[in-house]
Design a protein around this motif. Structure first.
Motif, short mmCIF file in Angstrom:
data_model
loop_
_atom_site.label_atom_id
_atom_site.label_comp_id
_atom_site.label_asym_id
_atom_site.label_seq_id
_atom_site.Cartn_x
_atom_site.Cartn_y
_atom_site.Cartn_z
N MET A 33 0.83 -1.20 0.00
CA MET A 33 0.00 0.00 0.00
C MET A 33 0.87 1.26 0.00
N PHE A 34 0.57 2.17 -0.92
CA PHE A 34 1.14 3.52 -0.91
C PHE A 34 2.68 3.51 -0.83
N SER A 35 3.30 2.70 -1.65
CA SER A 35 4.76 2.60 -1.64
C SER A 35 5.26 2.56 -3.08
N ASP A 36 6.30 3.29 -3.37
CA ASP A 36 6.81 3.40 -4.74
C ASP A 36 8.23 2.85 -4.85
N SER A 37 8.55 2.44 -6.07
CA SER A 37 9.94 2.14 -6.45
C SER A 37 10.57 1.03 -5.61
N PHE B 250 5.17 -17.06 -3.48
CA PHE B 250 3.94 -16.80 -2.75
C PHE B 250 2.98 -17.94 -3.10
N ILE B 251 2.86 -18.92 -2.23
CA ILE B 251 2.18 -20.17 -2.58
C ILE B 251 1.24 -20.61 -1.48
N ASP B 252 0.08 -21.14 -1.87
CA ASP B 252 -0.91 -21.68 -0.94
C ASP B 252 -1.42 -20.63 0.04
N ASN B 253 -1.71 -19.45 -0.47
CA ASN B 253 -2.31 -18.39 0.33
C ASN B 253 -3.72 -18.11 -0.20
N VAL B 254 -4.40 -17.16 0.42
CA VAL B 254 -5.68 -16.71 -0.15
C VAL B 254 -5.40 -15.81 -1.35
N VAL B 255 -4.46 -14.88 -1.21
CA VAL B 255 -4.03 -14.01 -2.31
C VAL B 255 -2.51 -14.04 -2.36
N GLY B 256 -1.96 -14.24 -3.55
CA GLY B 256 -0.50 -14.24 -3.69
C GLY B 256 0.07 -12.87 -3.44
N GLY B 257 -0.32 -11.89 -4.26
CA GLY B 257 0.16 -10.53 -4.11
C GLY B 257 -0.94 -9.52 -4.38
N ALA B 258 -1.09 -8.54 -3.51
CA ALA B 258 -2.05 -7.45 -3.70
C ALA B 258 -1.27 -6.14 -3.64
N VAL B 259 -1.19 -5.46 -4.78
CA VAL B 259 -0.40 -4.23 -4.89
C VAL B 259 -1.36 -3.08 -5.18
N MET B 260 -1.40 -2.09 -4.28
CA MET B 260 -2.39 -1.04 -4.38
C MET B 260 -1.77 0.35 -4.17
N TYR B 261 -2.26 1.31 -4.93
CA TYR B 261 -1.94 2.72 -4.73
C TYR B 261 -0.44 2.98 -4.75
N SER B 262 0.23 2.44 -5.74
CA SER B 262 1.68 2.55 -5.78
C SER B 262 2.16 2.70 -7.23
N ASP C 231 0.42 2.33 -11.10
CA ASP C 231 0.89 2.92 -12.35
C ASP C 231 2.35 2.59 -12.59
N TYR C 232 2.69 2.38 -13.85
CA TYR C 232 4.08 2.22 -14.29
C TYR C 232 4.80 1.05 -13.60
N CYS C 233 4.06 -0.02 -13.34
CA CYS C 233 4.67 -1.22 -12.77
C CYS C 233 5.07 -2.18 -13.89
N VAL C 234 6.05 -3.03 -13.61
CA VAL C 234 6.52 -4.02 -14.58
C VAL C 234 6.54 -5.39 -13.92
#
Length: 467
Positions: free
Chosen positions: A209-213, A221-233, A260-263
């Motif tokens: 959350m809210f973190s850049d660069s 990231f295995i056997d979780n409910v969500v592997g990765g959630a990337v927000m507002y960054s 925005d601008y993630c790869v």
């Protein structure tokens, strides 16, 4: 910049070590407790702590090197954090750390970092609320630690394995995390490198959350409910990670929301409820990834703008895409190269590896599926396929269309990442053993009052019968 500070840190350690003393803690040595040695130590002294149990929370208020020999066990009290690092340039290496408080709002942790230029490595943190908490802590190295939370608590009552708040330029690598709420929670933190970590049996493998660069490389990231959630960054770089078997209600391999601008490149996104989710995204690039065996490969909202998805392998997914609205500006090809789709029947007369015809990703069911996702269960049936083919021949339903303009005829070569999974298997087995023992101990303690009542009542009945 990270390398520069690393060199400065190393030089300072060498200079300071010239005037440092060595202290020893253990039943056969001068100091019997860690607290006693810390009080006596001068800045930059080295303290060797030998095998045994040491009770009580400890505070590092001066720069010291704290090294465990034979995995000494630091048992925290029922409040606060077991180890709190307040001074810069400390080392905590080779301990088993347990206990601490249960207040999420107080950051009760196995190790609470409130300083910079520290090295935290080779520790086992077990039965802790938060594992390692970065509280405005910069330029730290946290590597090769194992964090096992409190499985007897509800998922919402646990803390994160590694919680990084308002912290910059940290290196987080080769840690194993399980039985906490979120494996890694990154909040308002920039320019961190997170690599070769293994996160399993959690709510979110990574919650962002809210973190850049920041950069994420070779994590699992295995056997979780969500592997990765990337927000507002912005400007997040994902490379060679595995997001696999993340399942449950509203589960995703990798969710991008308001980013925005993630790869994201050369990642494995395997066997998830939904592989990739795009909502409120702008100018992101997803390329050279393996998206395989997911129930749904891509969920795409109309709020996704100018994202580029190309040179990926889409293989064995039950459904390819679900659209919510019309994402007009998202592109599935770039510079004449699209994606490989295992169900695509195209042709390549000039043998350049790119189909001579485009691939329509949407079909007659897309609008319904976006509104009623449960219909996805029926999209692989023969009757649904027959209706889709008929609709292509004689279009009846008027809807928007999404195409891969240049679909690939051959799979894209993507690095083999199986070594990442093998690396975490031994630690995963060990963590299950420890978690089972911890749960068993809690059950045993809870059963003691009932056992006492049972045996006492049995004894009374026997006495009464004799009388």
């Amino acid at each position: 910049m990270r390398k520069f500070w690393g060199h400065i840190f190393l030089i300072l350690l060498i200079v300071n070590s010239l005037n440092a003393d060595v202290l020893k803690v253990g039943k056969n040595y001068e100091f019997k407790s860690i607290k006693e040695a810390l009080q006596f130590a001068k800045p930059h002294d080295t303290i060797y702590v030998y095998g045994g149990e040491y009770y009580g929370n400890i505070f590092l208020e001066k720069p010291v090197v704290l090294i465990g020999v034979g995995r000494p066990w630091v048992k925290g009290e029922n409040w606060g954090s077991t180890v709190t690092v307040l001074a810069d340039s400390c080392v905590v290496n080779g301990f088993k750390i347990t206990g601490g408080g249960d207040l999420l709002q107080k950051e009760d942790s196995g190790i609470l970092l409130k300083s910079s230029f520290n090295v935290i490595e080779n520790n086992l943190l077990e039965d802790v609320l938060f594992g390692i908490y970065f509280f405005a802590a910069n330029n730290n190295v946290v590597r090769h630690n194992t964090v096992i939370g409190r499985p007897y608590l509800g998922i919402g009552e646990r803390g994160s394995g590694l919680h990084i708040w308002n912290s910059r330029n940290n290196l987080v690598e080769e840690n194993f995390i399980t039985k906490v709420r979120d494996g890694m929670y990154i909040q308002e933190s920039a320019n961190n490198l997170i690599r070769k970590n293994y996160a399993t049996d959690l709510r979110y493998g990574i919650h962002y959350m809210f973190s850049d660069s920041n950069s994420f490389e070779e994590n699992v990231f295995i056997d979780n409910v969500v592997g990765g959630a990337v927000m507002y960054s912005r400007h997040i770089y994902f490379r060679r990670n595995i997001f696999a078997r993340n399942r449950g209600f509203s589960s995703y391999g990798l969710l991008l929301q308001s980013c925005d601008y993630c790869v994201a490149e050369e990642n494995y996104i395997l066997d998830n409820s939904i592989g990739l989710h795009f909502e409120g995204t702008n100018y992101n690039i997803v390329r050279r990834n393996l998206v395989q065996n997911n129930d749904l490969a891509i969920a795409l909202f109309a709020s996704a703008n100018y994202d580029k998805i190309y040179e990926n392998n889409f293989i064995g997914n039950l459904a390819l895409i679900r659209t919510i609205g019309n994402p007009k500006t998202v592109s599935f090809s770039y510079q004449g190269r699209g994606n490989y789709w295992d169900g695509f029947l195209g042709y390549d007369l000039d043998d350049d590896g790119v189909s001579d015809v485009k691939f329509k990703l949407t079909n007659v069911f897309e609008d319904i599926q976006g509104k009623y996702p449960v219909i996805q269960l029926y999209l692989s049936s023969p009757s649904a396929r027959a209706i889709e083919i008929a609709e292509r021949t004689m279009p009846i339903v008027k809807s928007f269309k999404i195409y891969d303009e240049h679909p690939l005829m051959r799979k894209v070569e993507i690095p083999n990442l199986s070594y990442l999974v093998k690396r975490g298997e031994a630690e995963k087995i060990e963590s299950k053993r420890i978690a089972f023992m911890g749960t068993g101990f809690v059950f045993l303690c809870a059963s003691v009052p009932f056992l006492i009542v049972f045996f006492k009542s049995k004894k009374l009945r026997k006495l009464y019968a004799i009388g």
